[in-house]
Design a protein around this motif. Structure first.
Motif, PDB file in Angstrom:
ATOM      1  N   SER A 126       0.837  -1.203   0.000  1.00 49.80           N
ATOM      2  CA  SER A 126       0.000   0.000   0.000  1.00 49.80           C
ATOM      3  C   SER A 126       0.867   1.247   0.000  1.00 49.80           C
ATOM      4  O   SER A 126       2.033   1.204   0.424  1.00 49.80           O
ATOM      5  N   VAL A 127       0.269   2.357  -0.455  1.00 54.72           N
ATOM      6  CA  VAL A 127       0.990   3.634  -0.481  1.00 54.72           C
ATOM      7  C   VAL A 127       1.326   4.069   0.956  1.00 54.72           C
ATOM      8  O   VAL A 127       2.407   4.605   1.210  1.00 54.72           O
ATOM      9  N   GLU A 128       0.425   3.821   1.883  1.00 53.50           N
ATOM     10  CA  GLU A 128       0.658   4.221   3.283  1.00 53.50           C
ATOM     11  C   GLU A 128       1.950   3.587   3.799  1.00 53.50           C
ATOM     12  O   GLU A 128       2.761   4.245   4.454  1.00 53.50           O
ATOM     13  N   GLU A 129       2.130   2.291   3.510  1.00 56.15           N
ATOM     14  CA  GLU A 129       3.347   1.620   3.969  1.00 56.15           C
ATOM     15  C   GLU A 129       4.590   2.178   3.260  1.00 56.15           C
ATOM     16  O   GLU A 129       5.630   2.361   3.890  1.00 56.15           O
ATOM     17  N   ALA A 130       4.448   2.435   1.982  1.00 56.03           N
ATOM     18  CA  ALA A 130       5.598   2.982   1.235  1.00 56.03           C
ATOM     19  C   ALA A 130       6.030   4.317   1.837  1.00 56.03           C
ATOM     20  O   ALA A 130       7.215   4.650   1.867  1.00 56.03           O
ATOM     21  N   LYS A 131       5.048   5.070   2.350  1.00 60.24           N
ATOM     22  CA  LYS A 131       5.352   6.393   2.914  1.00 60.24           C
ATOM     23  C   LYS A 131       6.115   6.327   4.233  1.00 60.24           C
ATOM     24  O   LYS A 131       6.670   7.327   4.680  1.00 60.24           O
ATOM     25  N   THR A 132       6.148   5.151   4.868  1.00 56.56           N
ATOM     26  CA  THR A 132       6.948   5.035   6.091  1.00 56.56           C
ATOM     27  C   THR A 132       8.438   4.942   5.741  1.00 56.56           C
ATOM     28  O   THR A 132       9.290   5.127   6.598  1.00 56.56           O
ATOM     29  N   CYS A 133       8.739   4.649   4.485  1.00 53.56           N
ATOM     30  CA  CYS A 133      10.140   4.462   4.077  1.00 53.56           C
ATOM     31  C   CYS A 133      10.652   5.527   3.120  1.00 53.56           C
ATOM     32  O   CYS A 133      11.861   5.722   3.008  1.00 53.56           O
ATOM     33  N   ALA A 138       5.367  12.437  -6.787  1.00 50.37           N
ATOM     34  CA  ALA A 138       5.315  11.023  -6.416  1.00 50.37           C
ATOM     35  C   ALA A 138       3.875  10.607  -6.104  1.00 50.37           C
ATOM     36  O   ALA A 138       3.425   9.523  -6.482  1.00 50.37           O
ATOM     37  N   GLU A 139       3.157  11.501  -5.401  1.00 52.41           N
ATOM     38  CA  GLU A 139       1.740  11.224  -5.086  1.00 52.41           C
ATOM     39  C   GLU A 139       0.954  11.010  -6.370  1.00 52.41           C
ATOM     40  O   GLU A 139       0.167  10.063  -6.483  1.00 52.41           O
ATOM     41  N   ALA A 140       1.170  11.919  -7.327  1.00 54.42           N
ATOM     42  CA  ALA A 140       0.404  11.851  -8.574  1.00 54.42           C
ATOM     43  C   ALA A 140       0.731  10.579  -9.357  1.00 54.42           C
ATOM     44  O   ALA A 140      -0.173   9.913  -9.886  1.00 54.42           O
ATOM     45  N   LEU A 141       2.020  10.229  -9.408  1.00 50.10           N
ATOM     46  CA  LEU A 141       2.407   9.026 -10.156  1.00 50.10           C
ATOM     47  C   LEU A 141       1.897   7.761  -9.471  1.00 50.10           C
ATOM     48  O   LEU A 141       1.458   6.822 -10.134  1.00 50.10           O
ATOM     49  N   ALA A 142       1.947   7.753  -8.139  1.00 42.07           N
ATOM     50  CA  ALA A 142       1.436   6.593  -7.405  1.00 42.07           C
ATOM     51  C   ALA A 142      -0.053   6.412  -7.697  1.00 42.07           C
ATOM     52  O   ALA A 142      -0.524   5.296  -7.931  1.00 42.07           O
ATOM     53  N   GLN A 143      -0.757   7.521  -7.705  1.00 43.86           N
ATOM     54  CA  GLN A 143      -2.197   7.449  -7.935  1.00 43.86           C
ATOM     55  C   GLN A 143      -2.513   6.943  -9.350  1.00 43.86           C
ATOM     56  O   GLN A 143      -3.436   6.165  -9.545  1.00 43.86           O
ATOM     57  N   SER A 144      -1.703   7.360 -10.318  1.00 40.18           N
ATOM     58  CA  SER A 144      -1.969   6.975 -11.712  1.00 40.18           C
ATOM     59  C   SER A 144      -1.488   5.567 -12.057  1.00 40.18           C
ATOM     60  O   SER A 144      -2.129   4.883 -12.842  1.00 40.18           O
ATOM     61  N   PHE A 145      -0.354   5.165 -11.497  1.00 43.06           N
ATOM     62  CA  PHE A 145       0.274   3.940 -12.010  1.00 43.06           C
ATOM     63  C   PHE A 145       0.413   2.802 -11.010  1.00 43.06           C
ATOM     64  O   PHE A 145       0.882   1.725 -11.373  1.00 43.06           O
ATOM     65  N   TRP A 146       0.098   3.009  -9.751  1.00 50.50           N
ATOM     66  CA  TRP A 146       0.214   1.928  -8.760  1.00 50.50           C
ATOM     67  C   TRP A 146      -1.150   1.353  -8.439  1.00 50.50           C
ATOM     68  O   TRP A 146      -2.111   2.125  -8.355  1.00 50.50           O
ATOM     69  N   PRO A 147      -1.238   0.038  -8.191  1.00 50.68           N
ATOM     70  CA  PRO A 147      -0.172  -0.928  -8.387  1.00 50.68           C
ATOM     71  C   PRO A 147       0.184  -1.032  -9.865  1.00 50.68           C
ATOM     72  O   PRO A 147      -0.704  -0.976 -10.707  1.00 50.68           O
ATOM     73  N   GLY A 148       1.481  -1.200 -10.152  1.00 48.45           N
ATOM     74  CA  GLY A 148       1.878  -1.312 -11.547  1.00 48.45           C
ATOM     75  C   GLY A 148       3.372  -1.231 -11.743  1.00 48.45           C
ATOM     76  O   GLY A 148       4.124  -1.041 -10.781  1.00 48.45           O
ATOM     77  N   PRO A 149       3.810  -1.356 -13.018  1.00 51.98           N
ATOM     78  CA  PRO A 149       5.240  -1.503 -13.325  1.00 51.98           C
ATOM     79  C   PRO A 149       6.028  -0.194 -13.316  1.00 51.98           C
ATOM     80  O   PRO A 149       6.752   0.112 -14.265  1.00 51.98           O
ATOM     81  N   VAL A 154      11.044   2.440  -4.634  1.00 50.07           N
ATOM     82  CA  VAL A 154       9.836   1.811  -4.087  1.00 50.07           C
ATOM     83  C   VAL A 154       8.823   1.514  -5.196  1.00 50.07           C
ATOM     84  O   VAL A 154       8.749   2.246  -6.187  1.00 50.07           O
ATOM     85  N   ARG A 155       8.070   0.420  -4.998  1.00 53.47           N
ATOM     86  CA  ARG A 155       6.981   0.150  -5.936  1.00 53.47           C
ATOM     87  C   ARG A 155       5.939  -0.764  -5.318  1.00 53.47           C
ATOM     88  O   ARG A 155       6.226  -1.500  -4.362  1.00 53.47           O
ATOM     89  N   ILE A 156       4.720  -0.695  -5.849  1.00 55.81           N
ATOM     90  CA  ILE A 156       3.654  -1.627  -5.469  1.00 55.81           C
ATOM     91  C   ILE A 156       3.362  -2.486  -6.694  1.00 55.81           C
ATOM     92  O   ILE A 156       2.908  -1.982  -7.723  1.00 55.81           O
ATOM     93  N   GLU A 211       6.195   9.267 -22.082  1.00 57.08           N
ATOM     94  CA  GLU A 211       4.967   9.990 -22.440  1.00 57.08           C
ATOM     95  C   GLU A 211       3.896   9.780 -21.372  1.00 57.08           C
ATOM     96  O   GLU A 211       3.208  10.724 -20.977  1.00 57.08           O
ATOM     97  N   ASP A 212       3.741   8.540 -20.913  1.00 55.81           N
ATOM     98  CA  ASP A 212       2.766   8.245 -19.852  1.00 55.81           C
ATOM     99  C   ASP A 212       3.039   9.132 -18.631  1.00 55.81           C
ATOM    100  O   ASP A 212       2.131   9.728 -18.047  1.00 55.81           O
ATOM    101  N   ILE A 213       4.318   9.199 -18.259  1.00 56.92           N
ATOM    102  CA  ILE A 213       4.688   9.940 -17.053  1.00 56.92           C
ATOM    103  C   ILE A 213       4.544  11.450 -17.283  1.00 56.92           C
ATOM    104  O   ILE A 213       4.005  12.164 -16.427  1.00 56.92           O
TER     105      ILE A 213
END
Ligand code: TXA
Ligand code: MG
Length: 332
Positions: A66-73, A80-91, A117-119, A199-201
């Motif tokens: 989860s993003v919450e856990e990733a934020k502890t590290c 980063a918030e925007a990319l996590a929202q668009s592409f996580w979970p994902g490559p 970090v990644r989900i 382009e995606d990013i």
């Protein structure tokens, strides 16, 4: 014999126990199979490098559920918030500033101030992370220099007994390692191309994003990798300690002297660390970056490092020590 086990709930629960005990589990992700271990356990991380036969310690990706856990590290800025929202979970793997109280082993992040970090977009991987209750570091589950595995049989063929269990869930959907984007300082740069494109990013960040390999400054891919560099000079293959030096020992120092008289064993605690008194390379690897940092202070004229045998994991330890010793004279 390595066991390939169908990744049902019972197999995942067993694998999580193995992880908590310091074991290594090959887990499916949407990109490639990863060789997963407890990111908080330096010895487990050392086992990963050893299993892959990596001649150096490339930093590893920490996988979260989860993003919450990733934020502890890791420190998430707006991008980063925007990319996590668009592409996580994902490559997509994001290289971010390491959070202050991040508990991930220094060996996993190779002593850097940043952390990748990644989900993963795979229920088995996320269920394993949740069941283990810790982030998992996971490079591709193959011998260094080999092809990344996209099916359980590839893992068995490449790593054999080096992996404790292989959680099988068929072929990987993407089949190519995740895109790695560095957001740790200033301009975002793609360090490794993958299924999520520039382009995606760009469309999410609303700024142009480039591949590091596009830059004229970079002459070879090897230069993309940052290295931990202490400010204090590092002196290798030390057989004694000079006045003003700190000692990074390996094995017994019973008979080691200090120039001008005295015994290394009597050095003040802030000037003495032992990578492994028993001469255990796994323990030494796990301690390497943390101990170098602890000895890296202006009070020391240099860090004298004892010889570490150049075999097995020792090759990677020596690779990093050589880079640490050369860093002050090399272009960064
Ligand atoms: O798809 C993937 O990413 C797979 C699956 C298993 O998740 N994992 C993977 O890990 O490919 P690995 O260790 O083979 O690749 C990690 C990449 C390396 O290129 C490494 O240099 C980069 O991420 N990396 C990790 N931490 C970094 C950091 N702090 N700064 C810059 N690059 C970093
Ligand atoms: Mg790889």
């Amino acid at each position: 014999m390595t066991k390939i086990i169908q990744a049902d709930a019972a197999a995942i629960a067993k694998a999580a126990v193995l992880i908590k005990e310091g074991g290594l589990v090959a887990m499916p992700t949407e990109t490639v199979y990863g060789l997963a271990g407890n990111a908080l356990d330096g010895k487990a991380v050392a086992r990963i490098y050893e299993a892959k036969g990596r001649p150096s310690f490339n930093p590893l990706i920490a996988h979260f559920a989860s993003v919450e856990e990733a934020k502890t590290c890791a420190v998430f800025d707006e991008r980063a918030e925007a990319l996590a929202q668009s592409f996580w979970p994902g490559p997509l793997t994001m290289v971010l500033q390491r959070a202050q109280d991040c508990a991930v082993s220094e060996l996993a992040t190779a002593g850097l101030e940043s952390i990748a970090v990644r989900i993963p977009d795979h229920a088995v991987a996320r269920d394993l992370i949740k069941a283990a209750g810790v982030p998992l570091v996971a490079p591709s589950a193959n011998k260094s220099g080999g092809l990344s595995p996209t099916a359980p049989a590839h893992v068995a063929a490449s790593l054999g007994d080096k992996v404790d269990t292989i959680l099988a869930a068929g072929k990987c959907k993407v089949g190519l390692e995740s895109t790695v984007i560095d957001l740790s300082d200033g301009t975002p740069v793609i360090l490794r191309p993958g299924a999520i494109t520039a382009e995606d990013i760009s469309s999410v960040l609303v700024v142009p994003v480039h591949y590091a390999s596009d830059s004229g400054d970079i002459k070879s891919p090897g230069q993309l990798l940052k290295h931990y560099a202490p400010d204090t000079p590092v002196r290798l293959n030390a057989v004694d300690v000079k006045a003003g030096e700190a000692l990074l020992a390996f094995g017994s120092i019973k008979f080691m002297g200090v120039e001008g008289g005295g015994h290394a064993i009597d050095l003040p605690s802030e000037s003495l660390r032992n990578l492994s008194e028993e001469g255990d390379l796994y323990e030494a690897a796990a301690n390497l970056f943390a101990m170098l940092k602890e000895l890296d202070c202006p009070e020391h004229t240099a860090i004298a490092v004892m010889n570490v045998p150049n075999q097995g994991l020792g090759i990677a330890i020596n690779d990093r020590l050589k880079r640490a010793a050369a860093s002050r004279t090399m272009a960064s």
